[in-house]
Design a protein around this motif. Structure first.
Motif, PDB file in Angstrom:
ATOM      1  N   LEU A  57       0.779  -1.060   0.058  1.00 48.06           N
ATOM      2  CA  LEU A  57      -0.119  -0.033  -0.235  1.00 48.06           C
ATOM      3  C   LEU A  57       0.884   1.023  -0.009  1.00 48.06           C
ATOM      4  N   HIS A  58       1.629   1.152   0.965  1.00 48.84           N
ATOM      5  CA  HIS A  58       2.830   2.238   1.098  1.00 48.84           C
ATOM      6  C   HIS A  58       4.068   1.601   0.772  1.00 48.84           C
ATOM      7  N   GLY A  59       5.003   2.092  -0.311  1.00 44.84           N
ATOM      8  CA  GLY A  59       6.389   1.846  -0.220  1.00 44.84           C
ATOM      9  C   GLY A  59       7.233   2.984  -0.554  1.00 44.84           C
ATOM     10  N   LEU A  60       7.809   3.754   0.595  1.00 41.30           N
ATOM     11  CA  LEU A  60       8.350   5.082   0.750  1.00 41.30           C
ATOM     12  C   LEU A  60       9.766   5.070   1.159  1.00 41.30           C
ATOM     13  N   TRP A  61      10.488   5.955   0.526  1.00 38.95           N
ATOM     14  CA  TRP A  61      11.807   6.071   0.791  1.00 38.95           C
ATOM     15  C   TRP A  61      12.291   7.626   1.389  1.00 38.95           C
ATOM     16  N   LEU A  62      13.321   7.657   2.105  1.00 38.33           N
ATOM     17  CA  LEU A  62      13.560   8.842   2.747  1.00 38.33           C
ATOM     18  C   LEU A  62      15.041   8.849   2.979  1.00 38.33           C
ATOM     19  N   ARG A  63      15.890   9.697   2.403  1.00 39.89           N
ATOM     20  CA  ARG A  63      17.182   9.728   2.811  1.00 39.89           C
ATOM     21  C   ARG A  63      17.594  11.220   3.354  1.00 39.89           C
ATOM     22  N   LEU A  64      18.495  11.397   4.569  1.00 39.88           N
ATOM     23  CA  LEU A  64      18.603  12.404   5.035  1.00 39.88           C
ATOM     24  C   LEU A  64      20.446  12.424   5.015  1.00 39.88           C
ATOM     25  N   THR A  65      20.944  13.441   4.221  1.00 40.43           N
ATOM     26  CA  THR A  65      22.354  13.437   4.380  1.00 40.43           C
ATOM     27  C   THR A  65      22.949  14.441   5.500  1.00 40.43           C
ATOM     28  N   VAL A  66      23.565  14.034   6.331  1.00 42.19           N
ATOM     29  CA  VAL A  66      23.920  14.984   7.525  1.00 42.19           C
ATOM     30  C   VAL A  66      25.321  14.991   7.678  1.00 42.19           C
ATOM     31  N   ARG A  67      25.917  16.193   8.492  1.00 46.59           N
ATOM     32  CA  ARG A  67      27.176  16.343   8.670  1.00 46.59           C
ATOM     33  C   ARG A  67      27.343  15.716  10.108  1.00 46.59           C
ATOM     34  N   GLU A  68      28.528  15.690  10.629  1.00 49.12           N
ATOM     35  CA  GLU A  68      28.938  15.092  11.748  1.00 49.12           C
ATOM     36  C   GLU A  68      28.348  15.833  13.201  1.00 49.12           C
ATOM     37  N   ASP A  69      27.939  17.215  12.695  1.00 48.08           N
ATOM     38  CA  ASP A  69      27.515  18.123  13.754  1.00 48.08           C
ATOM     39  C   ASP A  69      25.697  17.905  13.632  1.00 48.08           C
ATOM     40  N   ALA A  75      17.922  16.530   1.976  1.00 42.62           N
ATOM     41  CA  ALA A  75      17.044  15.295   1.917  1.00 42.62           C
ATOM     42  C   ALA A  75      16.034  15.004   0.840  1.00 42.62           C
ATOM     43  N   GLU A  76      15.916  13.804   0.637  1.00 45.14           N
ATOM     44  CA  GLU A  76      15.411  13.360  -0.480  1.00 45.14           C
ATOM     45  C   GLU A  76      14.380  12.069  -0.237  1.00 45.14           C
ATOM     46  N   ALA A  77      13.053  12.444  -0.685  1.00 38.74           N
ATOM     47  CA  ALA A  77      12.030  11.393  -0.548  1.00 38.74           C
ATOM     48  C   ALA A  77      11.458  10.862  -2.031  1.00 38.74           C
ATOM     49  N   SER A  78      10.948   9.478  -1.992  1.00 42.91           N
ATOM     50  CA  SER A  78      10.690   9.125  -3.153  1.00 42.91           C
ATOM     51  C   SER A  78       9.562   8.012  -2.881  1.00 42.91           C
ATOM     52  N   SER A  79       8.652   7.669  -3.663  1.00 41.35           N
ATOM     53  CA  SER A  79       7.510   6.711  -3.542  1.00 41.35           C
ATOM     54  C   SER A  79       7.447   5.601  -4.495  1.00 41.35           C
ATOM     55  N   ASP A  80       7.626   4.377  -4.116  1.00 39.97           N
ATOM     56  CA  ASP A  80       7.532   3.238  -5.061  1.00 39.97           C
ATOM     57  C   ASP A  80       5.976   2.909  -5.024  1.00 39.97           C
ATOM     58  N   HIS A  81       5.343   3.204  -3.984  1.00 35.28           N
ATOM     59  CA  HIS A  81       3.894   2.647  -3.954  1.00 35.28           C
ATOM     60  C   HIS A  81       2.829   3.752  -2.927  1.00 35.28           C
ATOM     61  N   THR A  82       2.037   4.165  -3.560  1.00 34.63           N
ATOM     62  CA  THR A  82       1.128   5.068  -2.380  1.00 34.63           C
ATOM     63  C   THR A  82      -0.393   4.679  -2.567  1.00 34.63           C
ATOM     64  N   PRO A  83      -1.284   5.070  -1.996  1.00 33.66           N
ATOM     65  CA  PRO A  83      -2.433   4.759  -2.059  1.00 33.66           C
ATOM     66  C   PRO A  83      -2.970   5.650  -3.290  1.00 33.66           C
ATOM     67  N   TYR A  84      -2.779   6.962  -3.495  1.00 31.15           N
ATOM     68  CA  TYR A  84      -3.183   7.656  -4.408  1.00 31.15           C
ATOM     69  C   TYR A  84      -2.347   8.304  -5.301  1.00 31.15           C
ATOM     70  N   ALA A  85      -2.714   8.590  -6.554  1.00 28.00           N
ATOM     71  CA  ALA A  85      -1.759   9.113  -7.656  1.00 28.00           C
ATOM     72  C   ALA A  85      -1.201  10.462  -7.204  1.00 28.00           C
ATOM     73  N   VAL A  86      -1.677  11.263  -6.321  1.00 30.86           N
ATOM     74  CA  VAL A  86      -1.230  12.596  -5.887  1.00 30.86           C
ATOM     75  C   VAL A  86      -0.254  12.505  -4.762  1.00 30.86           C
ATOM     76  N   CYS A  87       0.091  11.312  -3.993  1.00 33.15           N
ATOM     77  CA  CYS A  87       0.768  11.162  -2.855  1.00 33.15           C
ATOM     78  C   CYS A  87       2.252  11.415  -3.196  1.00 33.15           C
ATOM     79  N   PRO A  88       2.867  11.081  -4.609  1.00 30.21           N
ATOM     80  CA  PRO A  88       4.201  11.345  -4.692  1.00 30.21           C
ATOM     81  C   PRO A  88       4.592  12.837  -5.098  1.00 30.21           C
ATOM     82  N   SER A  89       3.670  13.758  -4.946  1.00 23.89           N
ATOM     83  CA  SER A  89       3.842  15.001  -5.387  1.00 23.89           C
ATOM     84  C   SER A  89       4.473  15.645  -3.936  1.00 23.89           C
ATOM     85  N   ALA A  90       4.264  15.164  -2.867  1.00 23.37           N
ATOM     86  CA  ALA A  90       4.769  15.499  -1.498  1.00 23.37           C
ATOM     87  C   ALA A  90       6.347  15.277  -1.465  1.00 23.37           C
ATOM     88  N   ALA A  91       6.972  14.375  -2.239  1.00 20.67           N
ATOM     89  CA  ALA A  91       8.403  13.968  -2.163  1.00 20.67           C
ATOM     90  C   ALA A  91       9.112  15.088  -2.295  1.00 20.67           C
TER      91      ALA A  91
END
Length: 199
Positions: A57-69, A75-91
């Motif tokens: 139903l949901h297959g969602l990715w999120l990556r945060l790239t951080v410094r040591e501090d 930040a990057e988000a991606s959607s493999d699977h969402t319940p609605y066609a509009v959902c990936p527009s949040a990424a």
């Protein structure tokens, strides 16, 4: 030790969250999460039709790239699977997390940048766990630097400043009077004795 045996039951929903911390060759760190929701029964969805048992139903990715501090560089988000066609527009909105520092006030700052209709509830929820994984990922590196700094100060004849540890009071193990805390930060015994004397 496992939980006690459950009452007879039927599984309806499963959420799996996998979060990993990575050290990059460029000196930054990636904290990457994947969230997967499945159902144990078929159901109808207005955008996707029938979603079958075990189908994401949901297959969602999120990556945060951080410094040591703990500052988020990107930040990057991606959607493999969402319940609605509009959902990936949040990424793309999750790129707004760049510049935030993981620490006090993080959840409030996240809500300001990707809260409500600006983001995705499920990705926002996983951000708190990603912050914890960022601390877990970077703790050994930051602790080693702190030990090296302490050794340099002591070698030079200086006194090491007794700062309140960030983890103090964060859980039962790090209660100010716990054996773990007192063994790790022996100077807390002196601080506790001074507090008692002042009372």
């Amino acid at each position: 030790m496992p939980l006690s045996p459950p009452a007879p039951r039927e599984m309806l929903h499963r959420r799996e969250i996998d979060i990993r911390g990575w050290r990059r060759e460029d000196g930054l760190y990636d904290i990457e999460a994947y969230l997967l929701d499945t159902k144990a029964h078929p159901f109808e969805n207005e955008d996707r039709g029938t979603i079958r048992p075990g189908e994401p139903l949901h297959g969602l990715w999120l990556r945060l790239t951080v410094r040591e501090d703990m500052e988020i560089v990107s930040a990057e988000a991606s959607s493999d699977h969402t319940p609605y066609a509009v959902c990936p527009s949040a990424a793309p909105n999750f790129a707004r997390l760049a510049g935030l520092r993981i620490g006090a006030g993080f959840n409030r700052a996240v809500a300001e940048r990707v809260g409500g209709a600006l983001g995705c509830t499920h990705l926002r929820e996983v951000l708190g766990q990603m912050a914890t994984v960022a601390f877990q990922t970077l703790y050994p590196i930051r602790a080693q630097r702190e030990r090296e700094e302490t050794a340099r100060i002591l070698a030079g004849g200086g006194a090491v400043p007794k700062r309140r540890p960030a983890m103090l009071g964060s859980c039962i193990a790090y209660a100010p009077d716990s054996p773990v805390s007192l063994a790790r930060w022996p100077w807390l015994k002196d601080a506790a004795a001074k507090d008692q004397a002042a009372e």
